[in-house]
Design a protein around this motif. Structure first.
Motif, PDB file in Angstrom:
ATOM      1  N   LEU A  76      40.164 -16.860 -81.315  1.00 34.45           N
ATOM      2  CA  LEU A  76      40.733 -15.671 -81.956  1.00 34.45           C
ATOM      3  C   LEU A  76      41.419 -14.772 -80.930  1.00 34.45           C
ATOM      4  CD1 LEU A  76      40.933 -14.233 -84.708  1.00 34.45           C
ATOM      5  CD2 LEU A  76      38.810 -13.077 -84.142  1.00 34.45           C
ATOM      6  N   SER A  77      40.867 -14.738 -79.735  1.00 32.68           N
ATOM      7  CA  SER A  77      41.475 -13.894 -78.700  1.00 32.68           C
ATOM      8  C   SER A  77      42.748 -14.514 -78.122  1.00 32.68           C
ATOM      9  CB  SER A  77      40.467 -13.637 -77.573  1.00 32.68           C
ATOM     10  OG  SER A  77      40.084 -14.848 -76.979  1.00 32.68           O
ATOM     11  N   ASN A  78      42.998 -15.790 -78.405  1.00 33.43           N
ATOM     12  CA  ASN A  78      44.200 -16.468 -77.890  1.00 33.43           C
ATOM     13  C   ASN A  78      45.301 -16.621 -78.929  1.00 33.43           C
ATOM     14  OD1 ASN A  78      42.920 -16.889 -75.411  1.00 33.43           O
ATOM     15  ND2 ASN A  78      42.013 -18.797 -76.094  1.00 33.43           N
ATOM     16  N   LEU A  79      45.130 -16.037 -80.107  1.00 37.13           N
ATOM     17  CA  LEU A  79      46.134 -16.188 -81.164  1.00 37.13           C
ATOM     18  C   LEU A  79      47.433 -15.489 -80.793  1.00 37.13           C
ATOM     19  CD1 LEU A  79      44.222 -15.714 -84.529  1.00 37.13           C
ATOM     20  CD2 LEU A  79      45.081 -17.805 -83.534  1.00 37.13           C
ATOM     21  N   GLU A  80      48.521 -16.107 -81.198  1.00 37.84           N
ATOM     22  CA  GLU A  80      49.850 -15.511 -81.037  1.00 37.84           C
ATOM     23  C   GLU A  80      50.444 -15.401 -82.439  1.00 37.84           C
ATOM     24  OE1 GLU A  80      52.232 -17.717 -78.272  1.00 37.84           O
ATOM     25  OE2 GLU A  80      50.458 -18.265 -77.130  1.00 37.84           O
ATOM     26  N   PHE A  81      50.638 -14.201 -82.887  1.00 34.26           N
ATOM     27  CA  PHE A  81      51.161 -14.007 -84.236  1.00 34.26           C
ATOM     28  C   PHE A  81      52.682 -14.102 -84.221  1.00 34.26           C
ATOM     29  CE2 PHE A  81      47.105 -11.760 -84.192  1.00 34.26           C
ATOM     30  CZ  PHE A  81      46.480 -12.414 -85.239  1.00 34.26           C
ATOM     31  N   SER A  82      53.189 -15.046 -85.004  1.00 34.08           N
ATOM     32  CA  SER A  82      54.637 -15.208 -85.116  1.00 34.08           C
ATOM     33  C   SER A  82      54.945 -15.805 -86.483  1.00 34.08           C
ATOM     34  CB  SER A  82      55.167 -16.124 -84.001  1.00 34.08           C
ATOM     35  OG  SER A  82      54.794 -17.454 -84.241  1.00 34.08           O
ATOM     36  N   THR A  83      56.213 -15.918 -86.777  1.00 39.44           N
ATOM     37  CA  THR A  83      56.609 -16.499 -88.064  1.00 39.44           C
ATOM     38  C   THR A  83      56.441 -18.015 -88.057  1.00 39.44           C
ATOM     39  OG1 THR A  83      58.900 -16.568 -87.289  1.00 39.44           O
ATOM     40  CG2 THR A  83      58.227 -14.656 -88.610  1.00 39.44           C
ATOM     41  N   ASN A  84      56.430 -18.623 -86.890  1.00 35.25           N
ATOM     42  CA  ASN A  84      56.219 -20.072 -86.768  1.00 35.25           C
ATOM     43  C   ASN A  84      54.767 -20.354 -86.400  1.00 35.25           C
ATOM     44  OD1 ASN A  84      58.839 -20.742 -87.359  1.00 35.25           O
ATOM     45  ND2 ASN A  84      59.493 -20.689 -85.217  1.00 35.25           N
ATOM     46  N   TRP A  85      53.869 -20.077 -87.319  1.00 32.67           N
ATOM     47  CA  TRP A  85      52.430 -20.206 -87.074  1.00 32.67           C
ATOM     48  C   TRP A  85      52.060 -21.622 -86.645  1.00 32.67           C
ATOM     49  CZ3 TRP A  85      48.336 -16.872 -86.926  1.00 32.67           C
ATOM     50  CH2 TRP A  85      47.063 -17.429 -86.993  1.00 32.67           C
ATOM     51  N   PHE A  86      52.645 -22.619 -87.298  1.00 33.53           N
ATOM     52  CA  PHE A  86      52.259 -24.002 -87.042  1.00 33.53           C
ATOM     53  C   PHE A  86      53.040 -24.652 -85.904  1.00 33.53           C
ATOM     54  CE2 PHE A  86      50.751 -23.282 -91.367  1.00 33.53           C
ATOM     55  CZ  PHE A  86      49.424 -23.654 -91.194  1.00 33.53           C
ATOM     56  N   SER A  87      53.751 -23.871 -85.130  1.00 39.05           N
ATOM     57  CA  SER A  87      54.428 -24.423 -83.961  1.00 39.05           C
ATOM     58  C   SER A  87      53.705 -24.037 -82.674  1.00 39.05           C
ATOM     59  CB  SER A  87      55.884 -23.947 -83.909  1.00 39.05           C
ATOM     60  OG  SER A  87      55.934 -22.551 -83.709  1.00 39.05           O
ATOM     61  N   ILE A  88      52.698 -23.191 -82.770  1.00 39.16           N
ATOM     62  CA  ILE A  88      51.943 -22.735 -81.595  1.00 39.16           C
ATOM     63  C   ILE A  88      50.602 -23.467 -81.574  1.00 39.16           C
ATOM     64  CG2 ILE A  88      50.945 -20.745 -80.435  1.00 39.16           C
ATOM     65  CD1 ILE A  88      53.052 -19.043 -81.965  1.00 39.16           C
ATOM     66  N   LYS A  89      50.305 -24.105 -80.466  1.00 38.12           N
ATOM     67  CA  LYS A  89      49.122 -24.964 -80.356  1.00 38.12           C
ATOM     68  C   LYS A  89      47.824 -24.215 -80.671  1.00 38.12           C
ATOM     69  CE  LYS A  89      46.543 -27.798 -77.121  1.00 38.12           C
ATOM     70  NZ  LYS A  89      46.363 -28.193 -75.745  1.00 38.12           N
ATOM     71  N   ASN A  90      47.619 -23.034 -80.085  1.00 42.31           N
ATOM     72  CA  ASN A  90      46.379 -22.278 -80.306  1.00 42.31           C
ATOM     73  C   ASN A  90      46.219 -21.874 -81.772  1.00 42.31           C
ATOM     74  OD1 ASN A  90      45.522 -22.446 -77.661  1.00 42.31           O
ATOM     75  ND2 ASN A  90      46.502 -20.528 -77.072  1.00 42.31           N
ATOM     76  N   ASP A  91      47.320 -21.551 -82.426  1.00 42.65           N
ATOM     77  CA  ASP A  91      47.249 -21.164 -83.837  1.00 42.65           C
ATOM     78  C   ASP A  91      46.887 -22.359 -84.724  1.00 42.65           C
ATOM     79  OD1 ASP A  91      47.977 -18.716 -82.876  1.00 42.65           O
ATOM     80  OD2 ASP A  91      49.999 -18.732 -83.704  1.00 42.65           O
ATOM     81  N   ILE A  92      47.400 -23.531 -84.378  1.00 44.14           N
ATOM     82  CA  ILE A  92      47.063 -24.744 -85.135  1.00 44.14           C
ATOM     83  C   ILE A  92      45.588 -25.077 -84.961  1.00 44.14           C
ATOM     84  CG2 ILE A  92      47.464 -27.235 -85.300  1.00 44.14           C
ATOM     85  CD1 ILE A  92      50.376 -26.664 -84.489  1.00 44.14           C
ATOM     86  N   LEU A  93      45.085 -24.973 -83.716  1.00 45.81           N
ATOM     87  CA  LEU A  93      43.664 -25.232 -83.471  1.00 45.81           C
ATOM     88  C   LEU A  93      42.786 -24.255 -84.238  1.00 45.81           C
ATOM     89  CD1 LEU A  93      43.708 -25.960 -79.626  1.00 45.81           C
ATOM     90  CD2 LEU A  93      43.351 -27.594 -81.484  1.00 45.81           C
ATOM     91  N   PHE A  94      43.177 -22.994 -84.258  1.00 47.55           N
ATOM     92  CA  PHE A  94      42.424 -21.969 -84.987  1.00 47.55           C
ATOM     93  C   PHE A  94      42.389 -22.289 -86.482  1.00 47.55           C
ATOM     94  CE2 PHE A  94      42.239 -17.870 -87.228  1.00 47.55           C
ATOM     95  CZ  PHE A  94      41.041 -17.380 -86.730  1.00 47.55           C
ATOM     96  N   SER A  95      43.533 -22.665 -87.039  1.00 41.61           N
ATOM     97  CA  SER A  95      43.606 -22.996 -88.464  1.00 41.61           C
ATOM     98  C   SER A  95      42.740 -24.212 -88.787  1.00 41.61           C
ATOM     99  CB  SER A  95      45.055 -23.284 -88.875  1.00 41.61           C
ATOM    100  OG  SER A  95      45.867 -22.173 -88.630  1.00 41.61           O
TER     101      SER A  95
END
Length: 148
Positions: A76-95
């Motif tokens: 959660l502390s490594n999330l990067e909020f952007s419009t391309n949620w599924f293009s960022i590795k940490n966001d995909i792992l979090f999901s």
């Protein structure tokens, strides 16, 4: 304590060379209580080993879910909020972790529901084979305590 250390680092009262960001981000302080809960769950795993195989297996599922929950708060502390949620590795792992923990909670709930409905009777527990199996589990649990 963890949150207090993070506050002291942020106020420059103490300085730490922290590569893992465990002492810089307040969200990572949630990681610590889950670590203590995880240690307690391992203790309960040893406690229930000689008592109930079903609860012992359930505790293993709970430990796996705690590990995933702990990782969710760390990620959660490594999330990067952007419009391309599924293009960022940490966001995909979090999901993926969020979906996994929801499935695990459902499976644990169903497991305990099935265990409750199919418990053994007192007559079955008094069979010599069952008593020998319980004694074996007690011996294994006793041997595992020093390692814990």
């Amino acid at each position: 304590m963890h949150l207090l250390l993070i506050g002291l680092v942020n106020l420059n009262v103490i300085s730490v060379n922290d590569q893992s960001k465990l002492l810089t981000n307040p969200i990572s302080a949630i990681y610590t209580p889950f670590s203590f809960i995880l240690i307690y769950e391992v203790y309960l795993l040893l406690y229930y080993l000689p008592r109930s195989t079903s609860i012992y297996i359930g505790k293993q599922y709970e430990i796996i879910s705690l590990i995933v929950i702990r990782r969710i708060f760390k990620d959660l502390s490594n999330l990067e909020f952007s419009t391309n949620w599924f293009s960022i590795k940490n966001d995909i792992l979090f999901s993926g972790d969020l979906v996994a923990i929801l499935i695990m909670f459902l499976l644990i709930f169903l497991f305990y529901k099935l265990v409750k409905d199919g418990s053994m009777s007192e007559i079955e527990i008094k069979k010599p084979e069952i008593l020998q199996f319980i004694d074996l589990k007690k011996a294994i649990a006793t041997l595992l305590v020093p390692f814990f």
